[in-house]
Design a protein around this motif. Structure first.
Motif, PDB file in Angstrom:
ATOM      1  N   THR A   1       0.833  -1.191   0.000  1.00  0.00           N
ATOM      2  CA  THR A   1       0.000   0.000   0.000  1.00  0.00           C
ATOM      3  C   THR A   1       0.877   1.253   0.000  1.00  0.00           C
ATOM      4  N   VAL A   2       0.258   2.385  -0.261  1.00  0.00           N
ATOM      5  CA  VAL A   2       0.996   3.649  -0.298  1.00  0.00           C
ATOM      6  C   VAL A   2       1.662   3.954   1.051  1.00  0.00           C
ATOM      7  N   PRO A   3       0.974   3.789   2.192  1.00  0.00           N
ATOM      8  CA  PRO A   3       1.670   4.040   3.466  1.00  0.00           C
ATOM      9  C   PRO A   3       2.859   3.113   3.698  1.00  0.00           C
ATOM     10  N   GLU A   4       2.760   1.864   3.249  1.00  0.00           N
ATOM     11  CA  GLU A   4       3.876   0.932   3.408  1.00  0.00           C
ATOM     12  C   GLU A   4       5.054   1.338   2.533  1.00  0.00           C
ATOM     13  N   LYS A   5       4.755   1.749   1.300  1.00  0.00           N
ATOM     14  CA  LYS A   5       5.826   2.214   0.414  1.00  0.00           C
ATOM     15  C   LYS A   5       6.465   3.481   0.956  1.00  0.00           C
ATOM     16  N   THR A   6       5.653   4.357   1.518  1.00  0.00           N
ATOM     17  CA  THR A   6       6.179   5.589   2.111  1.00  0.00           C
ATOM     18  C   THR A   6       7.088   5.265   3.290  1.00  0.00           C
ATOM     19  N   LEU A   7       6.670   4.338   4.127  1.00  0.00           N
ATOM     20  CA  LEU A   7       7.496   3.917   5.268  1.00  0.00           C
ATOM     21  C   LEU A   7       8.839   3.381   4.791  1.00  0.00           C
ATOM     22  N   MET A   8       8.815   2.563   3.752  1.00  0.00           N
ATOM     23  CA  MET A   8      10.066   2.008   3.234  1.00  0.00           C
ATOM     24  C   MET A   8      10.972   3.109   2.683  1.00  0.00           C
TER      25      MET A   8
ATOM     26  N   VAL B   1      27.585   3.180   8.110  1.00  0.00           N
ATOM     27  CA  VAL B   1      26.176   3.564   8.007  1.00  0.00           C
ATOM     28  C   VAL B   1      25.520   2.845   6.836  1.00  0.00           C
ATOM     29  N   PHE B   2      26.245   2.690   5.717  1.00  0.00           N
ATOM     30  CA  PHE B   2      25.694   1.965   4.574  1.00  0.00           C
ATOM     31  C   PHE B   2      25.421   0.500   4.921  1.00  0.00           C
ATOM     32  N   LEU B   3      26.160  -0.047   5.868  1.00  0.00           N
ATOM     33  CA  LEU B   3      25.913  -1.417   6.292  1.00  0.00           C
ATOM     34  C   LEU B   3      24.577  -1.561   7.019  1.00  0.00           C
ATOM     35  N   LEU B   4      24.035  -0.457   7.500  1.00  0.00           N
ATOM     36  CA  LEU B   4      22.733  -0.496   8.158  1.00  0.00           C
ATOM     37  C   LEU B   4      21.613  -0.844   7.189  1.00  0.00           C
ATOM     38  N   TYR B   5      21.811  -0.548   5.905  1.00  0.00           N
ATOM     39  CA  TYR B   5      20.751  -0.792   4.928  1.00  0.00           C
ATOM     40  C   TYR B   5      20.279  -2.248   4.935  1.00  0.00           C
ATOM     41  N   PRO B   6      21.175  -3.213   4.730  1.00  0.00           N
ATOM     42  CA  PRO B   6      20.666  -4.595   4.745  1.00  0.00           C
ATOM     43  C   PRO B   6      20.267  -5.077   6.141  1.00  0.00           C
ATOM     44  N   LEU B   7      20.810  -4.460   7.173  1.00  0.00           N
ATOM     45  CA  LEU B   7      20.477  -4.889   8.534  1.00  0.00           C
ATOM     46  C   LEU B   7      19.187  -4.278   9.055  1.00  0.00           C
ATOM     47  N   LEU B   8      18.788  -3.137   8.520  1.00  0.00           N
ATOM     48  CA  LEU B   8      17.604  -2.440   9.015  1.00  0.00           C
ATOM     49  C   LEU B   8      16.459  -2.464   8.016  1.00  0.00           C
TER      50      LEU B   8
ATOM     51  N   LYS C   1      16.078  -4.090   4.854  1.00  0.00           N
ATOM     52  CA  LYS C   1      15.678  -5.347   4.211  1.00  0.00           C
ATOM     53  C   LYS C   1      14.794  -6.229   5.094  1.00  0.00           C
ATOM     54  N   PRO C   2      15.095  -6.436   6.371  1.00  0.00           N
ATOM     55  CA  PRO C   2      14.191  -7.256   7.187  1.00  0.00           C
ATOM     56  C   PRO C   2      12.784  -6.659   7.290  1.00  0.00           C
ATOM     57  N   ILE C   3      12.701  -5.350   7.368  1.00  0.00           N
ATOM     58  CA  ILE C   3      11.379  -4.714   7.433  1.00  0.00           C
ATOM     59  C   ILE C   3      10.660  -4.878   6.103  1.00  0.00           C
ATOM     60  N   GLN C   4      11.392  -4.704   5.005  1.00  0.00           N
ATOM     61  CA  GLN C   4      10.782  -4.878   3.684  1.00  0.00           C
ATOM     62  C   GLN C   4      10.309  -6.321   3.491  1.00  0.00           C
ATOM     63  N   HIS C   5      11.116  -7.286   3.868  1.00  0.00           N
ATOM     64  CA  HIS C   5      10.718  -8.694   3.745  1.00  0.00           C
ATOM     65  C   HIS C   5       9.490  -8.986   4.592  1.00  0.00           C
ATOM     66  N   SER C   6       9.430  -8.411   5.783  1.00  0.00           N
ATOM     67  CA  SER C   6       8.309  -8.657   6.674  1.00  0.00           C
ATOM     68  C   SER C   6       7.017  -8.063   6.128  1.00  0.00           C
ATOM     69  N   ILE C   7       7.107  -6.879   5.557  1.00  0.00           N
ATOM     70  CA  ILE C   7       5.911  -6.261   4.977  1.00  0.00           C
ATOM     71  C   ILE C   7       5.463  -7.033   3.745  1.00  0.00           C
ATOM     72  N   CYS C   8       6.401  -7.433   2.909  1.00  0.00           N
ATOM     73  CA  CYS C   8       6.061  -8.154   1.672  1.00  0.00           C
ATOM     74  C   CYS C   8       5.530  -9.553   1.950  1.00  0.00           C
ATOM     75  N   ALA C   9       5.906 -10.154   3.061  1.00  0.00           N
ATOM     76  CA  ALA C   9       5.509 -11.532   3.354  1.00  0.00           C
ATOM     77  C   ALA C   9       3.994 -11.694   3.399  1.00  0.00           C
ATOM     78  N   LYS C  10       3.288 -10.671   3.833  1.00  0.00           N
ATOM     79  CA  LYS C  10       1.828 -10.807   3.911  1.00  0.00           C
ATOM     80  C   LYS C  10       1.172 -10.771   2.541  1.00  0.00           C
ATOM     81  N   TYR C  11       1.889 -10.355   1.507  1.00  0.00           N
ATOM     82  CA  TYR C  11       1.345 -10.319   0.154  1.00  0.00           C
ATOM     83  C   TYR C  11       1.765 -11.519  -0.688  1.00  0.00           C
ATOM     84  N   LEU C  12       2.478 -12.447  -0.088  1.00  0.00           N
ATOM     85  CA  LEU C  12       2.925 -13.642  -0.798  1.00  0.00           C
ATOM     86  C   LEU C  12       1.851 -14.721  -0.735  1.00  0.00           C
ATOM     87  N   ALA C  13       1.640 -15.382  -1.858  1.00  0.00           N
ATOM     88  CA  ALA C  13       0.712 -16.509  -1.890  1.00  0.00           C
ATOM     89  C   ALA C  13       1.394 -17.694  -1.236  1.00  0.00           C
ATOM     90  N   PRO C  14       0.606 -18.635  -0.705  1.00  0.00           N
ATOM     91  CA  PRO C  14       1.220 -19.829  -0.127  1.00  0.00           C
ATOM     92  C   PRO C  14       2.061 -20.555  -1.173  1.00  0.00           C
TER      93      PRO C  14
END
Length: 100
Positions: free
Chosen positions: A33-40, A71-78, A80-93
């Motif tokens: 959703t737009v709020p999720e994309k904005t958060l990312m 600081v750039f190392l924070l990108y995959p540590l901060l 990506k896990p949030i992005q994966h978690s948000i996207c997981a609810k839109y994945l089909a079984p």
């Protein structure tokens, strides 16, 4: 919300090759959703802006370049896990029949 640090840990993607996991995550990201994309986007800015400010300071202090790298190392540590978690609810079984 459960945090997934790797795509291998997402239940809907278990047992799939990396290329298929990436494809499915991209499709799921397009359904956010737009709020999720904005958060990312805000989270990405919170990582990138300080790094670029530190890079600008290298003229007077070369060690700020090392801090920018950290600081750039924070990108995959901060982010990506949030992005994966948000996207997981839109994945089909996970099913072998799904190839759309």
């Amino acid at each position: 919300m459960k945090f997934y640090f790797s795509t291998r840990n997402i239940p809907q993607l278990k047992g799939l090759p990396l290329t298929e996991r990436v494809k499915r995550l991209d499709r799921a990201a397009s359904r956010m959703t737009v709020p999720e994309k904005t958060l990312m986007n805000v989270l990405k800015l919170l990582v990138f802006i300080p790094a670029f400010v530190l890079i600008l300071q290298t003229a007077s202090n070369w060690t700020s370049l090392l801090w920018a790298g950290l600081v750039f190392l924070l990108y995959p540590l901060l982010v990506k896990p949030i992005q994966h978690s948000i996207c997981a609810k839109y994945l089909a079984p996970n099913s072998d029949k799904e190839h759309a």
